[in-house]
Design a protein around this motif. Structure first.
Motif, mmCIF file in Angstrom:
data_model
loop_
_atom_site.group_PDB
_atom_site.id
_atom_site.type_symbol
_atom_site.label_atom_id
_atom_site.label_comp_id
_atom_site.label_asym_id
_atom_site.label_seq_id
_atom_site.Cartn_x
_atom_site.Cartn_y
_atom_site.Cartn_z
ATOM 1 N N THR A 52 -3.973 65.895 19.495
ATOM 2 C CA THR A 52 -4.122 65.421 18.192
ATOM 3 C C THR A 52 -3.581 66.310 17.012
ATOM 4 O O THR A 52 -3.200 65.768 16.227
ATOM 5 N N ALA A 53 -3.384 67.590 17.422
ATOM 6 C CA ALA A 53 -2.859 68.447 16.496
ATOM 7 C C ALA A 53 -3.787 68.260 15.228
ATOM 8 O O ALA A 53 -5.157 68.262 15.590
ATOM 9 N N SER A 54 -3.394 68.312 14.084
ATOM 10 C CA SER A 54 -4.592 68.567 13.001
ATOM 11 C C SER A 54 -5.256 67.025 12.624
ATOM 12 O O SER A 54 -5.808 67.054 11.838
ATOM 13 N N VAL A 55 -4.682 66.055 13.304
ATOM 14 C CA VAL A 55 -5.424 64.749 12.951
ATOM 15 C C VAL A 55 -6.702 64.703 13.415
ATOM 16 O O VAL A 55 -7.681 64.180 12.872
ATOM 17 N N VAL A 56 -7.189 65.712 14.259
ATOM 18 C CA VAL A 56 -8.576 65.958 14.760
ATOM 19 C C VAL A 56 -9.496 66.583 13.519
ATOM 20 O O VAL A 56 -10.682 66.146 13.569
ATOM 21 N N LYS A 57 -8.757 66.979 12.629
ATOM 22 C CA LYS A 57 -9.644 67.560 11.269
ATOM 23 C C LYS A 57 -10.672 66.463 10.788
ATOM 24 O O LYS A 57 -11.645 66.710 10.060
ATOM 25 N N VAL A 58 -10.117 65.158 10.942
ATOM 26 C CA VAL A 58 -10.824 64.082 10.334
ATOM 27 C C VAL A 58 -12.120 63.891 11.306
ATOM 28 O O VAL A 58 -13.499 63.721 10.827
ATOM 29 N N ASP A 59 -11.846 63.961 12.601
ATOM 30 C CA ASP A 59 -13.023 64.017 13.437
ATOM 31 C C ASP A 59 -14.008 65.087 13.479
ATOM 32 O O ASP A 59 -15.415 64.889 13.348
ATOM 33 N N SER A 90 -4.996 71.004 5.047
ATOM 34 C CA SER A 90 -4.635 71.125 6.533
ATOM 35 C C SER A 90 -5.015 72.664 7.003
ATOM 36 O O SER A 90 -4.081 72.899 7.831
ATOM 37 N N ASP A 91 -5.761 73.283 6.171
ATOM 38 C CA ASP A 91 -6.057 74.784 6.599
ATOM 39 C C ASP A 91 -6.585 74.924 7.763
ATOM 40 O O ASP A 91 -7.903 74.516 8.089
ATOM 41 N N ASN A 92 -6.019 75.780 8.625
ATOM 42 C CA ASN A 92 -6.585 75.864 10.049
ATOM 43 C C ASN A 92 -7.694 77.073 10.301
ATOM 44 O O ASN A 92 -8.575 76.732 10.998
ATOM 45 N N ASP A 93 -7.745 77.990 9.289
ATOM 46 C CA ASP A 93 -8.871 78.790 9.377
ATOM 47 C C ASP A 93 -10.080 77.873 8.991
ATOM 48 O O ASP A 93 -11.338 78.238 9.909
ATOM 49 N N SER A 94 -10.009 76.998 7.989
ATOM 50 C CA SER A 94 -11.326 76.476 7.590
ATOM 51 C C SER A 94 -11.582 75.199 8.731
ATOM 52 O O SER A 94 -12.819 75.297 9.195
ATOM 53 N N ALA A 95 -10.642 74.882 9.682
ATOM 54 C CA ALA A 95 -10.791 73.778 10.715
ATOM 55 C C ALA A 95 -11.560 74.743 12.050
ATOM 56 O O ALA A 95 -12.528 74.124 12.283
ATOM 57 N N SER A 96 -11.146 76.015 11.923
ATOM 58 C CA SER A 96 -11.932 76.711 13.168
ATOM 59 C C SER A 96 -13.354 77.040 12.670
ATOM 60 O O SER A 96 -14.085 76.889 13.664
ATOM 61 N N ALA A 97 -13.458 77.283 11.326
ATOM 62 C CA ALA A 97 -14.921 77.431 10.945
ATOM 63 C C ALA A 97 -15.852 76.241 11.152
ATOM 64 O O ALA A 97 -16.930 76.449 11.631
#
Length: 252
Positions: A52-59, A90-97
Motif C-alpha cells: 500500500t505504501a501511504s495509501v493505507v493511511k486512508v484505511d 502524509s506524515d509517517n510518525d502520525s500514521a505510526s501513532a
C-alpha cells in the motif's frame, strides 16, 4: 415494433485496452480500478496484491473513526492532529501513532471485515506501509468513504473526504491528473503512496481518490510497483488514471 436491444458495454475490456496502450516499462506491475458513482458501473484491471505504501493511511483513519463510532465518542484532539498530518502531509510518525491506536494489523483487519475488504492484509508489527492490498479492495474502501451505504457515519465520511481534499500541493499528483482542482465538491480528493524498496531498489507508486470530470463522479485506484524512480512511477500512474476515467467518457 422491433425490440429495443440494450448495448452491453464491457468496461473491463475497455480498461484493459486503455492500460495496454500505455508505455509501461518492463518489470513494472500495474492494477487499476474505477467506479462510476451514479451508475454503479465499474472496471478492474489486474488482481494482484501490492504494497500500500501511504495509501493505507486512508484505511487507518477509517478504522480509527469506526472504533470511535463504536465507543460513542469523537476523535480526541491528539487523534485529530495525527489524522490531519497523516492525510494532508502524509506524515509517517502520525500514521505510526494511529496504527498503534487501532491495534495494528489485527485492528485494521477487524475494520476491513466490516468495510467489505477481502484481499487486504496489514503489515507486520509497525510496518503499516507494507500492508498488502488489491485495487478492488481499495475501490471498496473509497466506496465506504464517498458512498452512502457505509459502515462509517455521515460525519466520519465527511471528515475523511475533507482531509483528502486538502493534501499539500507537492502531493497533488496521481488520480488528479484527469483534471480539476484538488478539494471541494468539484475536483479531486486523493491520497498517494510512494515507497522505495530496499530489497529491489525499485519504487512502489500508488494513487487513490475521487474525481469529478464533466459532472461525472468517479472513484479511481492505481496501484503499481517495480519503477526505477518515483517520477517514472508517477507518470505511469497518471497515465493509467486518465485512461481509467476515459472508460466512462471522461478525460482520456
Amino acid at each position: 415494433m422491433e425490440p429495443v436491444v440494450e448495448t452491453v458495454v464491457d468496461h473491463d475490456a475497455l480498461l484493459a485496452e486503455a492500460v495496454d496502450a500505455l508505455s509501461v516499462p518492463d518489470g513494472v506491475r500495474l492494477s487499476v480500478a474505477v467506479l462510476d458513482v451514479e451508475s454503479g458501473d465499474r472496471a478492474v484491471y489486474g488482481d494482484g496484491s501490492f504494497d500500500t505504501a501511504s495509501v493505507v493511511k486512508v484505511d487507518i483513519l477509517a478504522a480509527l473513526l469506526l472504533r470511535a463510532q463504536d465507543a460513542g465518542r469523537s476523535l480526541t484532539p491528539a487523534e485529530k492532529t495525527y489524522a490531519v498530518a497523516m492525510i494532508e502531509r502524509s506524515d509517517n510518525d502520525s500514521a505510526s501513532a494511529l496504527w498503534e491506536s487501532i491495534g495494528r494489523a489485527p485492528g485494521l483487519a477487524a475494520a476491513n471485515a466490516r468495510f467489505g475488504l477481502t484481499g487486504t492484509e496489514g503489515g507486520a508489527g509497525m510496518l503499516w506501509g507494507l500492508t498488502q492490498t488489491t485495487a478492488a479492495d481499495q475501490l471498496a474502501l473509497l466506496g465506504q468513504v464517498f458512498g452512502e451505504e457505509s459502515a462509517l457515519s455521515a460525519a466520519s465520511r465527511a471528515y475523511v473526504r475533507g482531509l483528502m481534499g486538502r493534501v499539500v500541493e507537492g502531493q497533488r499528483w496521481g488520480v488528479s491528473a484527469v483534471g480539476g482542482e484538488v478539494g471541494g465538491e468539484v475536483g479531486c480528493a486523493l491520497k498517494n503512496g510512494w515507497l522505495p524498496r530496499s530489497t529491489t531498489g525499485r519504487w512502489d507508486v500508488n494513487s487513490v481518490g475521487r474525481v469529478v470530470v464533466s459532472g461525472r463522479e468517479l472513484l479511481v485506484v492505481v496501484l503499481s510497483d517495480g519503477h526505477v524512480a518515483q517520477a517514472d512511477g508517477v507518470a505511469v500512474v497518471e497515465g493509467a488514471a486518465v485512461g481509467a476515467v476515459g472508460v466512462f467518457g471522461g478525460a482520456g
